[in-house]
Write a protein that holds these residues in place. Sequence first.
Motif, mmCIF file in Angstrom:
data_model
loop_
_atom_site.group_PDB
_atom_site.id
_atom_site.type_symbol
_atom_site.label_atom_id
_atom_site.label_comp_id
_atom_site.label_asym_id
_atom_site.label_seq_id
_atom_site.Cartn_x
_atom_site.Cartn_y
_atom_site.Cartn_z
ATOM 1 N N THR A 178 0.834 -1.207 0.000
ATOM 2 C CA THR A 178 0.000 0.000 0.000
ATOM 3 C C THR A 178 0.871 1.260 0.000
ATOM 4 O O THR A 178 2.000 1.268 0.478
ATOM 5 C CB THR A 178 -0.924 0.037 1.223
ATOM 6 O OG1 THR A 178 -0.121 -0.023 2.422
ATOM 7 C CG2 THR A 178 -1.887 -1.149 1.216
ATOM 8 N N GLN A 179 0.294 2.355 -0.546
ATOM 9 C CA GLN A 179 1.025 3.613 -0.648
ATOM 10 C C GLN A 179 1.399 4.170 0.725
ATOM 11 O O GLN A 179 2.465 4.757 0.904
ATOM 12 C CB GLN A 179 0.175 4.643 -1.391
ATOM 13 C CG GLN A 179 -0.219 4.257 -2.806
ATOM 14 C CD GLN A 179 -1.178 5.264 -3.394
ATOM 15 O OE1 GLN A 179 -1.019 6.473 -3.236
ATOM 16 N NE2 GLN A 179 -2.200 4.775 -4.091
ATOM 17 N N LEU A 180 0.507 3.991 1.698
ATOM 18 C CA LEU A 180 0.679 4.639 2.999
ATOM 19 C C LEU A 180 1.710 3.928 3.883
ATOM 20 O O LEU A 180 2.144 4.481 4.890
ATOM 21 C CB LEU A 180 -0.666 4.702 3.721
ATOM 22 C CG LEU A 180 -0.881 5.837 4.736
ATOM 23 C CD1 LEU A 180 -0.616 7.192 4.113
ATOM 24 C CD2 LEU A 180 -2.288 5.770 5.310
ATOM 25 N N ARG A 181 2.115 2.737 3.508
ATOM 26 C CA ARG A 181 3.040 1.966 4.337
ATOM 27 C C ARG A 181 4.382 2.692 4.492
ATOM 28 O O ARG A 181 4.996 2.666 5.564
ATOM 29 C CB ARG A 181 3.255 0.572 3.748
ATOM 30 C CG ARG A 181 4.133 -0.328 4.616
ATOM 31 C CD ARG A 181 4.256 -1.712 3.999
ATOM 32 N NE ARG A 181 5.236 -2.528 4.696
ATOM 33 C CZ ARG A 181 4.974 -3.326 5.722
ATOM 34 N NH1 ARG A 181 3.745 -3.407 6.189
ATOM 35 N NH2 ARG A 181 5.928 -4.043 6.273
ATOM 36 N N ARG A 182 4.836 3.350 3.419
ATOM 37 C CA ARG A 182 6.125 4.048 3.498
ATOM 38 C C ARG A 182 6.088 5.171 4.536
ATOM 39 O O ARG A 182 7.025 5.342 5.320
ATOM 40 C CB ARG A 182 6.518 4.600 2.133
ATOM 41 C CG ARG A 182 7.861 5.339 2.138
ATOM 42 C CD ARG A 182 8.286 5.737 0.746
ATOM 43 N NE ARG A 182 8.512 4.561 -0.081
ATOM 44 C CZ ARG A 182 8.866 4.634 -1.373
ATOM 45 N NH1 ARG A 182 9.007 5.802 -1.963
ATOM 46 N NH2 ARG A 182 9.070 3.531 -2.059
ATOM 47 N N LEU A 183 4.991 5.941 4.548
ATOM 48 C CA LEU A 183 4.861 7.002 5.541
ATOM 49 C C LEU A 183 4.793 6.409 6.949
ATOM 50 O O LEU A 183 5.337 6.984 7.901
ATOM 51 C CB LEU A 183 3.633 7.858 5.266
ATOM 52 C CG LEU A 183 3.356 9.001 6.260
ATOM 53 C CD1 LEU A 183 4.535 9.968 6.299
ATOM 54 C CD2 LEU A 183 2.060 9.739 5.897
ATOM 55 N N ALA A 184 4.135 5.265 7.065
ATOM 56 C CA ALA A 184 4.058 4.600 8.367
ATOM 57 C C ALA A 184 5.459 4.212 8.851
ATOM 58 O O ALA A 184 5.773 4.341 10.037
ATOM 59 C CB ALA A 184 3.160 3.369 8.280
ATOM 60 N N GLU A 185 6.294 3.756 7.942
ATOM 61 C CA GLU A 185 7.666 3.391 8.308
ATOM 62 C C GLU A 185 8.452 4.609 8.792
ATOM 63 O O GLU A 185 9.306 4.503 9.675
ATOM 64 C CB GLU A 185 8.370 2.766 7.100
ATOM 65 C CG GLU A 185 7.832 1.399 6.716
ATOM 66 C CD GLU A 185 8.393 0.885 5.405
ATOM 67 O OE1 GLU A 185 8.382 -0.332 5.196
ATOM 68 O OE2 GLU A 185 8.838 1.714 4.580
ATOM 69 N N GLU A 186 8.135 5.773 8.206
ATOM 70 C CA GLU A 186 8.845 6.999 8.565
ATOM 71 C C GLU A 186 8.318 7.629 9.851
ATOM 72 O O GLU A 186 9.042 8.362 10.525
ATOM 73 C CB GLU A 186 8.741 8.014 7.420
ATOM 74 C CG GLU A 186 9.396 7.565 6.119
ATOM 75 C CD GLU A 186 9.066 8.487 4.963
ATOM 76 O OE1 GLU A 186 8.254 9.423 5.173
ATOM 77 O OE2 GLU A 186 9.608 8.277 3.861
ATOM 78 N N SER A 187 7.057 7.350 10.190
ATOM 79 C CA SER A 187 6.420 8.046 11.315
ATOM 80 C C SER A 187 6.101 7.138 12.498
ATOM 81 O O SER A 187 5.349 7.525 13.392
ATOM 82 C CB SER A 187 5.129 8.723 10.845
ATOM 83 O OG SER A 187 4.224 7.774 10.314
ATOM 84 N N GLY A 188 6.665 5.946 12.506
ATOM 85 C CA GLY A 188 6.420 5.032 13.607
ATOM 86 C C GLY A 188 7.161 3.725 13.410
ATOM 87 O O GLY A 188 8.083 3.636 12.595
ATOM 88 N N ILE A 189 6.741 2.716 14.130
ATOM 89 C CA ILE A 189 7.354 1.391 14.035
ATOM 90 C C ILE A 189 6.324 0.415 13.466
ATOM 91 O O ILE A 189 5.184 0.350 13.943
ATOM 92 C CB ILE A 189 7.821 0.899 15.412
ATOM 93 C CG1 ILE A 189 8.893 1.852 15.972
ATOM 94 C CG2 ILE A 189 8.378 -0.522 15.321
ATOM 95 C CD1 ILE A 189 9.295 1.538 17.398
ATOM 96 N N ILE A 190 6.730 -0.334 12.455
ATOM 97 C CA ILE A 190 5.852 -1.318 11.825
ATOM 98 C C ILE A 190 6.227 -2.714 12.322
ATOM 99 O O ILE A 190 7.400 -3.079 12.342
ATOM 100 C CB ILE A 190 5.964 -1.249 10.294
ATOM 101 C CG1 ILE A 190 5.319 0.042 9.780
ATOM 102 C CG2 ILE A 190 5.299 -2.448 9.638
ATOM 103 C CD1 ILE A 190 5.365 0.191 8.283
ATOM 104 N N SER A 191 5.227 -3.468 12.713
ATOM 105 C CA SER A 191 5.463 -4.828 13.188
ATOM 106 C C SER A 191 5.922 -5.724 12.040
ATOM 107 O O SER A 191 5.440 -5.612 10.911
ATOM 108 C CB SER A 191 4.185 -5.404 13.808
ATOM 109 O OG SER A 191 4.355 -6.780 14.120
#
Length: 463
Positions: A382-395
């Motif tokens: 998904t497009q938003l996953r990259r921003l999630a990686e930059e703005s938090g921690i992904i399991s």
Amino acid sequence: MNVLLINPPVRSENIYGRLAIFSHKLPPLGLCYLASYLIGYGHKVEILDLYVSNHINLIDFINAYQPDIIGVTSTTVSFPSAKKTLKIIKSYYPEVITVMGGAHISAVPVETMNECADIAIGVIGEGEITFKELIDIIGQNQDLSGCRGIIYRKNNSIVKTQPRPLIENLDMLPFPARNLLKEFDRYYHHFLRGYGRTASIISSRGCPYGCAFCTQAVFGTRVRGYSAHYICDEIKQVMRDFSANFFSFEDDIFNYDRQRLKELCENILREGLKIRWCCSIRIDSITEEDIGLMAKAGCKKIYIGIETFSNRLQKLIGKHIEREFLIDKIRLIKSYNMEVNASFMLGLPTETKEEILETINNANNLPLDGAVFFLYTPYPGTQLRRLAEESGIISNKWDDYSSHLSTHAFYPRSIKVKDLDRLIFYAYRRFYLSPKFIKRNYRNTNIFRQLFKYLFKRVKSLF
């Protein structure tokens, strides 16, 4: 060939956590479509849905059936279970050909093959034609490179073939083989999307809108629909064979094409199908003419995705709807005696506590009949996953990817997870126990009657 198709076992509590009492169990229609297509070419197929029939012993079933090929479907959250299922199969039957299909491997094929050594071949995207050609190639002992839309192992490396074009004419597919599901009566719908004996049905594939949090790894962004005659014939078959009296259209967007919507509703009326049904729509593209025709054809419930009321986050996810516009459209739909239910997404990347409260407050000011509050989940591809990686921690644990209050796949830096959990429970309490909601629904007790019947059914199923 003998083919066994498996939906892996996943406990509702692992997906829905403390809200598991409100979960649903839907038939794996993807496997049913695949099965009926393969049967049409002379193959013998069985479906084992371990999500529902978890009391069936997998190895005993395989011993009795003796399949040549075993296919396992998997979403992201069910991938760990699918991986475990394949490991068990391979430990008993090391020579059997194992194939994985579904949303997860379609989104991240190479990563999935690397994570699970027990997958011999992966099917990427729509599976019907690909799986049939794959069986033909295996049966003729030909090289797998000639099959489009797969990923496989060769000489200690992973090979990905050319993509498979989407199926243009969906009417070429036979009706899904629901008759292969061992315990059809054990499937049930969420009370916001069904009445009585509800059956799931799919009238189109794909979604054109490209929301940043969503993936279309299997069906793509170009929508293709079954014809109105096909859908009505399928409805009649399900009514006859399974005594269904309510249909839930599982399409991503039911009203993607106004002309097709008109044809389907008019065909339902022309054929005298006395049915009730629900669907998901884009509320910003529905007209009063559409709403009136849908109501006349038996539509009783509408489901809409609102996600957030933050203007900043609406731009981020690619979905913008004005609050006043929503209120007017919801009231218009309800004036035609249809319920309107909505989904919201909390914990988006960079979302603050104030923005979450803004969404909760506005949700309570809408004239809705029901609401679901999801946790944002950074699905692969998904497009938003990259921003999630930059703005938090992904399991990195796929069984965290449930979108519900069981686990967290995303730990944002903008808000503490414990505060996010509290806000989701607060959202549910405030919506369903608010004086406005109770007052709005007290004369028509349908929502409460459904809730209590649903709870009774869920408790009864535990014994």
